[in-house]
Design an enzyme around this catalytic site. Structure first.
Site, short mmCIF file in Angstrom:
data_model
loop_
_atom_site.label_atom_id
_atom_site.label_comp_id
_atom_site.label_asym_id
_atom_site.label_seq_id
_atom_site.Cartn_x
_atom_site.Cartn_y
_atom_site.Cartn_z
N LYS A 151 0.83 -1.20 0.00
CA LYS A 151 0.00 0.00 0.00
C LYS A 151 0.87 1.26 0.00
O LYS A 151 2.08 1.19 0.29
CB LYS A 151 -0.93 -0.04 1.22
N ARG A 195 -0.98 -14.56 4.18
CA ARG A 195 -1.78 -14.01 5.29
C ARG A 195 -1.02 -14.13 6.61
O ARG A 195 -1.00 -13.22 7.42
CB ARG A 195 -3.12 -14.73 5.41
N THR A 244 -4.63 -7.33 11.27
CA THR A 244 -4.92 -6.05 10.61
C THR A 244 -4.23 -4.86 11.30
O THR A 244 -3.79 -3.92 10.62
CB THR A 244 -6.45 -5.81 10.60
N ARG A 251 3.24 -6.65 9.40
CA ARG A 251 2.57 -5.58 10.14
C ARG A 251 3.12 -5.48 11.56
O ARG A 251 3.23 -4.40 12.12
CB ARG A 251 1.06 -5.82 10.14
N ASN A 297 -1.56 -0.12 7.41
CA ASN A 297 -1.02 -1.43 7.77
C ASN A 297 -0.23 -2.08 6.64
O ASN A 297 -0.09 -3.29 6.59
CB ASN A 297 -2.14 -2.34 8.27
N HIS A 315 -1.86 -5.36 1.65
CA HIS A 315 -3.11 -6.09 1.49
C HIS A 315 -2.74 -7.48 0.99
O HIS A 315 -1.84 -7.62 0.16
CB HIS A 315 -4.02 -5.44 0.44
N1 UDP Z 1 -9.42 -1.22 8.23
C1 UDP Z 1 -9.37 -0.13 9.09
N2 UDP Z 1 -9.96 -0.24 10.30
C2 UDP Z 1 -10.62 -1.38 10.69
C3 UDP Z 1 -10.68 -2.47 9.81
C4 UDP Z 1 -10.06 -2.36 8.57
O1 UDP Z 1 -8.78 0.90 8.77
O2 UDP Z 1 -11.16 -1.39 11.81
C5 UDP Z 1 -8.76 -1.08 6.91
C6 UDP Z 1 -7.34 -1.64 6.94
O3 UDP Z 1 -6.51 -0.84 6.10
C7 UDP Z 1 -7.55 -3.03 6.37
C8 UDP Z 1 -8.64 -2.80 5.33
O4 UDP Z 1 -9.49 -1.81 5.96
O5 UDP Z 1 -6.37 -3.56 5.83
C9 UDP Z 1 -9.48 -4.01 4.96
O6 UDP Z 1 -10.01 -4.60 6.11
P1 UDP Z 1 -9.97 -6.18 6.33
O7 UDP Z 1 -10.92 -6.49 7.44
O8 UDP Z 1 -10.13 -6.89 5.03
O9 UDP Z 1 -8.48 -6.41 6.92
P2 UDP Z 1 -7.21 -7.19 6.33
O10 UDP Z 1 -7.71 -8.37 5.55
O11 UDP Z 1 -6.46 -6.21 5.46
O12 UDP Z 1 -6.41 -7.57 7.54
MG MG Z 2 -9.20 -8.41 4.00
#
Ligand code: UDP
Ligand code: MG
Length: 193
Positions: free
Chosen positions: A12, A122, A128, A139, A159, A162
Site C-alpha cells: 500500500k 496471510r 490487521t 505488520r 497497515n 493487502h
Molecule cells: N481497516 C481499518 N480499520 C478497521 C478495519 C479495517 O482501517 O477497523 C482497513 C485496513 O486498512 C484493512 C482494510 O481496511 O487492511 C481491509 O479490512 P480487512 O478487514 O479486510 O483487513 P485485512 O484483511 O487487510 O487484515
Molecule cells: Mg481483507
C-alpha cells in the site's frame, strides 16, 4: 492434492512512502513464493472501490460492526471518536477512508504463486492492526499502530500490505489487477531441481 495457489499482494502507499518495498518483497522471495506479476501504479478511486466491495451493503455493515468490536477489545468508548454508532454509517465512512488511502500515492501490486500461497502470505502479513500483529509478521515488525487510532484521525489503519483473504478473493483480485499478458510463468531455480 496440489495446493499451488496464486494470491494478490498490494504494498500500500504507506509502504512505498516509508521505503519498505524492497524489505517486504524480499520476505516473500526468501520464503519461496514466486513473483509472477508486479507493477507500481497510482490507482484511480474507481479501482479502489472495485478492490474493496464498497457497493455491497453487507460488507459495509460488517466492517462497521468490526469497528465497534475493535472499540470493545481496546476498552474504549466509540462515542468519543465516532459521529454515529450505526454500523452502516461507520462502514460507509471506513469505505471512503479506504479509497483515500489506496489512492494517496503509488502502490505496488504483485501476484505471488506457491504451495498454499494464500494462507502463507496471510500469516506473513499478520493481524490487521500493527499492535496486534505478532513480531515476525510484516505488520507486527513495521507498525505498532493501535486499532482505533485510524478512527480518531478519520483515516484507514496504515497497515502496509493487502493480501487476498481466500480463494474467491484471490481470483477476483487477480482479474481486477492484472491482464493475462502481465502474468509470467517461469521456473525458479528450485523448480528445476
Ligand atoms: N481497516 C481499518 N480499520 C478497521 C478495519 C479495517 O482501517 O477497523 C482497513 C485496513 O486498512 C484493512 C482494510 O481496511 O487492511 C481491509 O479490512 P480487512 O478487514 O479486510 O483487513 P485485512 O484483511 O487487510 O487484515
Ligand atoms: Mg481483507
Amino acid at each position: 492434492m496440489d495446493f499451488r495457489q496464486q494470491t494478490v499482494v498490494l504494498l500500500k502507499p504507506d509502504t512505498v512512502k516509508r521505503g519498505l518495498v524492497g524489505e517486504i518483497i524480499s520476505r516473500f522471495e526468501k520464503v519461496g513464493l514466486k513473483i509472477i506479476a508486479m507493477k507500481m501504479v497510482w490507482i484511480s478511486p474507481d479501482l479502489a472501490k472495485k478492490h474493496y466491495p464498497i457497493s455491497r451493503e453487507d460488507w459495509i455493515e460488517s466492517i462497521g460492526k468490526r469497528a465497534l468490536e475493535t472499540y470493545k477489545e481496546y476498552g474504549r468508548d466509540p462515542g468519543e471518536d465516532l459521529d454515529s454508532l450505526d454500523p452502516k454509517e461507520i462502514g460507509k465512512k471506513m469505505a471512503s477512508w479506504l479509497v483515500d488511502f489506496l489512492t494517496e500515492g503509488p502502490l505496488v501490486a504483485m501476484l505471488l504463486e506457491g504451495g498454499n500461497a494464500i494462507n502463507t502470505v496471510r500469516k506473513m502479513t499478520g493481524h490487521t492492526f500493527g499492535d496486534r500483529a505478532l513480531p515476525g509478521t510484516i505488520r507486527g515488525d513495521f507498525s505498532d499502530e493501535r486499532g482505533y487510532v485510524g478512527f480518531v484521525e478519520k483515516r484507514s489503519a496504515r497497515n502496509l500490505v493487502h493480501a487476498s483473504g481466500n480463494v474467491e478473493e484471490a481470483e477476483f483480485e487477480k482479474k481486477l489487477w492484472f491482464k493475462e499478458n502481465e502474468i509470467h510463468q517461469y521456473k525458479r531455480v528450485e523448480d528445476s531441481l
